[in-house]
Scaffold this active site. Sequence first.
Site, short mmCIF file in Angstrom:
data_model
loop_
_atom_site.label_atom_id
_atom_site.label_comp_id
_atom_site.label_asym_id
_atom_site.label_seq_id
_atom_site.Cartn_x
_atom_site.Cartn_y
_atom_site.Cartn_z
N TYR A 112 0.90 -1.70 0.08
CA TYR A 112 -0.22 0.18 -0.18
C TYR A 112 0.85 1.42 -0.34
O TYR A 112 0.12 2.36 0.14
CB TYR A 112 -1.06 -0.17 1.33
CG TYR A 112 -2.26 -0.68 1.20
CD1 TYR A 112 -2.64 -1.10 0.18
CD2 TYR A 112 -1.40 -2.02 1.83
CE1 TYR A 112 -4.12 -2.07 0.13
CE2 TYR A 112 -2.54 -3.26 2.31
CZ TYR A 112 -3.67 -3.32 0.82
OH TYR A 112 -4.40 -4.38 1.11
N HIS A 165 -5.13 6.47 -0.86
CA HIS A 165 -5.60 5.90 0.84
C HIS A 165 -4.57 6.17 1.68
O HIS A 165 -4.98 6.59 2.63
CB HIS A 165 -6.14 4.65 0.69
CG HIS A 165 -7.71 4.71 0.90
ND1 HIS A 165 -8.18 5.75 1.44
CD2 HIS A 165 -8.41 4.02 1.28
CE1 HIS A 165 -9.49 5.72 1.49
NE2 HIS A 165 -10.14 4.47 1.55
N TYR A 187 -6.05 -1.13 9.82
CA TYR A 187 -5.99 -1.20 8.28
C TYR A 187 -7.59 0.06 8.71
O TYR A 187 -8.30 0.41 8.92
CB TYR A 187 -7.26 -2.85 7.41
CG TYR A 187 -6.37 -3.47 7.23
CD1 TYR A 187 -5.06 -3.01 5.87
CD2 TYR A 187 -5.47 -4.81 8.60
CE1 TYR A 187 -4.55 -3.41 5.33
CE2 TYR A 187 -4.44 -5.19 7.15
CZ TYR A 187 -3.92 -4.87 6.54
OH TYR A 187 -2.91 -5.84 5.72
N ASN A 238 -10.55 0.64 8.05
CA ASN A 238 -12.19 0.87 8.02
C ASN A 238 -12.49 0.89 9.33
O ASN A 238 -13.49 0.67 10.37
CB ASN A 238 -13.14 0.09 7.20
CG ASN A 238 -12.72 -1.24 7.49
OD1 ASN A 238 -11.80 -1.77 7.87
ND2 ASN A 238 -12.75 -2.37 6.87
N ASP A 264 -6.53 11.60 2.87
CA ASP A 264 -6.92 11.20 1.83
C ASP A 264 -8.37 12.15 1.44
O ASP A 264 -9.24 11.62 1.88
CB ASP A 264 -6.47 9.89 1.12
CG ASP A 264 -7.48 8.81 1.84
OD1 ASP A 264 -8.05 8.44 0.47
OD2 ASP A 264 -7.33 8.62 2.76
N ASN A 304 -14.10 5.27 4.78
CA ASN A 304 -13.99 4.68 5.64
C ASN A 304 -13.51 5.23 6.94
O ASN A 304 -14.28 4.44 7.75
CB ASN A 304 -14.06 2.92 5.37
CG ASN A 304 -14.81 3.05 4.14
OD1 ASN A 304 -15.97 3.59 4.26
ND2 ASN A 304 -14.59 2.52 3.54
#
Length: 216
Positions: free
Chosen positions: A43, A48, A93, A95, A120, A141
């Site tokens: 990632y 994100h 993570y 969410n 973001d 989220n």
Amino acid sequence: MMWVYCKMGIMDIFRQIETGRDGRVYGKLTWIVVGLGNPGLEYEWTRHNAGFLAIEALAQKCGCGFSQMKFRADCGEAMLGGQRVILMKPATYMNRSGEAVAAAADFYKINPDHVLVLYDDISLPPGKLRIRRKGSAGGHNGIKSLIACLGADQFPRIRIGVGAKPNSQYDLADWVLSKFTEEEQTALKPAFEHAASAAELIVQGEMDRAMNQFSS
């Protein structure tokens, strides 16, 4: 050594301690500054993860690292704007980011208005910033999770532009997990530095100044 302290004067010593200019962290922890993103090498430099990238720039500005794993987050303590703060990159993570932040807020007895969030924003062009005192999740989220876990939406935030989807048919999840182009990375690097400077103003109580100086 005693001669040095006497020469400095007791008020000089107190000022040094207060601002952390001797490289150490002092006083009551008053702010949580959190960057949102997803952990893992896959990632890195994705849209994100703009919050992670921005808080890493802030950590560099403060001269600290993320050497502790607690509250299910990579953490580091620093002096920022004369305030003792904890910098966080949740490892839960996106969410579930709120779980880590709420655990830290509960431990340190920090109210939501002293939780500063960097994340973001697809509604802004890459490299642009938008600073707000509070607000809704706007479909993000990570912010949804923070609002749910903190029980409030009245926390300041620095939103970092990552660009809109190229067309309406493009899947949103695919877009935010896509990597920045080299051109976008070039535009974002000064934005991360500006976000770090804005964060310093905000923890000093200079929200209006931060908004006027750095908000697009």
